[in-house]
Design a protein around this motif. Structure first.
Motif, PDB file in Angstrom:
ATOM      1  N   PHE A  73       0.842  -1.195   0.000  1.00 26.95           N
ATOM      2  CA  PHE A  73       0.000   0.000   0.000  1.00 26.95           C
ATOM      3  C   PHE A  73       0.880   1.249   0.000  1.00 26.95           C
ATOM      4  O   PHE A  73       1.959   1.274   0.612  1.00 26.95           O
ATOM      5  CB  PHE A  73      -0.887   0.050   1.246  1.00 26.95           C
ATOM      6  N   TRP A  74       0.391   2.272  -0.666  1.00 24.29           N
ATOM      7  CA  TRP A  74       1.018   3.601  -0.643  1.00 24.29           C
ATOM      8  C   TRP A  74      -0.032   4.551  -0.092  1.00 24.29           C
ATOM      9  O   TRP A  74      -1.025   4.856  -0.755  1.00 24.29           O
ATOM     10  CB  TRP A  74       1.421   4.013  -2.055  1.00 24.29           C
ATOM     11  N   ILE A  88       4.189  -4.653   1.934  1.00 25.89           N
ATOM     12  CA  ILE A  88       5.128  -3.544   2.060  1.00 25.89           C
ATOM     13  C   ILE A  88       4.336  -2.249   2.241  1.00 25.89           C
ATOM     14  O   ILE A  88       3.454  -1.935   1.440  1.00 25.89           O
ATOM     15  CB  ILE A  88       6.052  -3.473   0.837  1.00 25.89           C
ATOM     16  N   ILE A  89       4.653  -1.534   3.296  1.00 24.08           N
ATOM     17  CA  ILE A  89       3.963  -0.287   3.640  1.00 24.08           C
ATOM     18  C   ILE A  89       5.011   0.781   3.891  1.00 24.08           C
ATOM     19  O   ILE A  89       5.978   0.566   4.619  1.00 24.08           O
ATOM     20  CB  ILE A  89       3.079  -0.468   4.899  1.00 24.08           C
ATOM     21  N   GLY A  90       4.823   1.946   3.298  1.00 25.33           N
ATOM     22  CA  GLY A  90       5.764   3.044   3.480  1.00 25.33           C
ATOM     23  C   GLY A  90       5.597   3.734   4.819  1.00 25.33           C
ATOM     24  O   GLY A  90       4.695   3.429   5.609  1.00 25.33           O
ATOM     25  N   SER A  91       6.450   4.717   5.062  1.00 22.31           N
ATOM     26  CA  SER A  91       6.519   5.382   6.371  1.00 22.31           C
ATOM     27  C   SER A  91       5.408   6.403   6.594  1.00 22.31           C
ATOM     28  O   SER A  91       5.330   7.006   7.655  1.00 22.31           O
ATOM     29  CB  SER A  91       7.874   6.088   6.507  1.00 22.31           C
ATOM     30  N   ARG A  92       4.535   6.584   5.612  1.00 27.29           N
ATOM     31  CA  ARG A  92       3.545   7.664   5.667  1.00 27.29           C
ATOM     32  C   ARG A  92       2.236   7.249   6.341  1.00 27.29           C
ATOM     33  O   ARG A  92       1.359   8.086   6.540  1.00 27.29           O
ATOM     34  CB  ARG A  92       3.242   8.088   4.226  1.00 27.29           C
ATOM     35  N   HIS A 107       6.272   9.148  10.148  1.00 23.75           N
ATOM     36  CA  HIS A 107       7.348   8.567   9.332  1.00 23.75           C
ATOM     37  C   HIS A 107       8.394   7.845  10.189  1.00 23.75           C
ATOM     38  O   HIS A 107       8.793   6.740   9.878  1.00 23.75           O
ATOM     39  CB  HIS A 107       8.042   9.615   8.459  1.00 23.75           C
ATOM     40  N   PHE A 108       8.843   8.513  11.245  1.00 28.56           N
ATOM     41  CA  PHE A 108       9.803   7.931  12.187  1.00 28.56           C
ATOM     42  C   PHE A 108       9.246   8.125  13.590  1.00 28.56           C
ATOM     43  O   PHE A 108       8.663   9.159  13.892  1.00 28.56           O
ATOM     44  CB  PHE A 108      11.170   8.607  12.067  1.00 28.56           C
ATOM     45  N   ASP A 168       8.289   0.186   6.108  1.00 22.07           N
ATOM     46  CA  ASP A 168       9.367  -0.579   5.476  1.00 22.07           C
ATOM     47  C   ASP A 168      10.333   0.273   4.667  1.00 22.07           C
ATOM     48  O   ASP A 168      11.426  -0.179   4.344  1.00 22.07           O
ATOM     49  CB  ASP A 168       8.757  -1.655   4.568  1.00 22.07           C
ATOM     50  N   TYR A 169       9.921   1.493   4.311  1.00 23.58           N
ATOM     51  CA  TYR A 169      10.807   2.349   3.528  1.00 23.58           C
ATOM     52  C   TYR A 169      10.381   3.802   3.695  1.00 23.58           C
ATOM     53  O   TYR A 169       9.254   4.105   4.077  1.00 23.58           O
ATOM     54  CB  TYR A 169      10.797   1.968   2.047  1.00 23.58           C
TER      55      TYR A 169
END
Length: 500
Positions: A235-236, A267-271, A281-282, A291-292
């Protein structure tokens, strides 16, 4: 060629703010001075080594597609441009100011009744993406307007209510998967016209009940997508910055856990979410929430060290901020194929992927310039794929001529700024255990003369290797030099330090 590199450097420099140390995405990330307790932090280990994540690291090039009912408008209405009245073409529902049409929101919210893209062919799009060299696609299933391109059971505002009726997301997933292209689904959390959505954090019992319904609805749609499209890789997420979503950190933590349990390898981004202290994000200790890194939107890191070893991708538009379809590209700078190839190779040289956005029109056709760029990128990658896919950062002094990538003992230099003297000079640390041994042009496999050039500069930690280009070699696009790395034949001469 010099102009191409100069443009890229000016563009990247413009992205750096005055105080880069404090900036999240335009400089080194600030590290917390002390560790705090985080209960709703990261759910996945850093630097995943499973097959899905390893595939992500090797993609190189991806495609983003922004498509929806905003594509019908094309950033204008009845000949009046929305430039200056809306933040971007896919944000045209928010058009305000003196140029906005009367009752615009009502008009926009009824555009779904016109959505009937008769030229849409997912197989044609997928074939074009394959020919361009894309290894993954990010497709907008639902943008901020809330209109879903799949027949969701949880909202009437979806493609089945349009004249087109058919499930667009399924067609995209099936067509791209058939071409060997991995699919990621874009999902906007924020919904402008959802009565249960609010931007502020809910305070009263009534507001909490209302927003709770929205959270349940969001969960249902995401689980529905995993049920409907099990072939997807990730997902994005977008629209996750409002105080309401940030306040739901326990819910989003458990939702991410549920999504990952339902679809192992997702896979999932930091958003997607934040911790209980509001860090997005962090988490508050600097650990990536996903994951990125998903913050490189229309920007690129200037230095590899900014990334702290995290996986990442950059999503990029061709017009300055044109994600959705724009009928009129005049009067604005639109990135050329050379610009985009420069950004691609800069990204992969720093262990990232480069994702190029396309905004089809309301009939399902790409913009003619997008067709042209896709063709030109594909032609270039067909020749130079070896330097693009499955490569990693090369620990060498950055070159003014272009970008290094490396795969095992093969070193690649993609040259954007061809030297006028025909000598490609590479700086290599004097203590390097591997140095260039042989060199050739990737375009035609022509072997090139390579020799060591020990310049003898005082206190210089590098030695140099010169590669001589043929005098009759006059390319009109960036080109790649492939080098085989070998053990050094001799150490660089040890010179007396200059006395000062």
């Amino acid at each position: 060629m010099k102009k191409i590199l100069k443009f890229a450097l000016v563009t990247l420099a413009a992205l750096v703010v005055e105080h880069p140390v404090d900036a999240q995405w335009t400089g080194p990330k600030s590290k917390p001075t002390k560790e705090v307790e985080v209960k709703y932090g990261t759910l996945t280990p850093p630097h995943r080594t499973d097959a899905d994540m390893e595939a992500f690291r090797s993609y190189g090039l991806g495609q983003f597609i922004h498509w929806g009912i905003y594509s019908i408008a094309g950033n204008e209405w009845n000949g009046v441009s929305a430039r200056g009245g809306a933040a971007a073409s896919e944000w045209i529902r928010s058009w305000g100011g003196p140029t906005a049409p009367k009752d615009w929101i009502k008009t926009y919210d009824n555009l779904y009744k016109q959505f009937n893209p008769k030229n849409f062919d997912a197989k044609r799009w997928a074939k074009q993406a394959k020919d361009m060299g894309a290894k993954y696609v990010i497709f907008t299933t639902k943008h901020h307007d809330g209109f879903a391109l799949w027949p969701t059971k949880y909202s009437d505002y979806n493609v089945s209510a349009s004249p087109y009726k058919k499930d667009i997301v399924k067609q995209i997933v099936d067509a791209y998967t058939a071409e060997g292209i991995d699919v990621y689904l874009y999902f906007s959390v924020l919904e402008w016209n959802n009565p249960n959505y609010m931007g502020k954090a809910p305070k009263t019992d009534e507001e909490k009940e209302k927003f709770g319904k929205f959270l349940a609805y969001t969960r249902n749609q995401l689980l529905e997508q995993l049920d409907n499209y099990p072939k997807i890789k990730g997902f994005w997420f977008d629209g996750t910055w409002d105080a309401s979503w940030k306040s739901a950190y326990e819910f989003t933590y458990n939702l991410e856990k549920e999504l990952r349990e339902k679809h192992p390898g997702l896979i999932i981004g930091s958003r997607f979410r934040n911790d209980e202290h509001g860090s997005r994000h962090f988490d508050s200790n600097g650990n990536i929430l996903g994951d990125y890194e998903q913050g490189w939107e229309r920007k690129l890191p200037v230095e590899f060290e900014w990334l702290n070893g995290n996986d990442w991708d950059a999503v990029m538009t061709i017009p300055p901020n044109g994600w959705g379809y724009m009928k009129d590209w005049s009067g604005i700078y639109t990135k050329t194929t050379d610009d985009l190839l420069d950004m691609l190779m800069r990204s992969v040289s720093m262990n990232g992927n480069f994702v190029l956005n396309f905004g089809p029109d309301g009939n399902g056709n790409m913009h003619p310039e997008e067709d042209k760029i896709a063709k030109e990128i594909g032609e270039w990658i067909k020749i130079n794929a070896e330097a693009v896919y499955g490569v990693r950062h090369a620990a060498l002094t950055p070159s003014k001529l272009g970008y290094f990538t490396q795969k095992a003992d093969n070193l690649y230099l993609t040259v954007f700024n061809q030297p006028v003297n025909g000598i490609v000079r590479i700086a290599v640390p004097k203590n390097a255990k591997q140095v260039p041994g042989i060199a050739a042009l990737l375009v035609n496999s022509t072997n090139l003369t390579l020799k060591q050039a020990d310049l003898g500069l005082d206190l210089d930690k590098n030695t140099y290797y010169d590669i001589i280009l043929p005098k009759d070699f006059q390319p009109n696009k960036a080109f790649v030099i492939k080098m085989k790395l070998v053990a050094p034949k001799a150490k660089a001469a040890k010179l007396m330090d200059a006395k000062m």
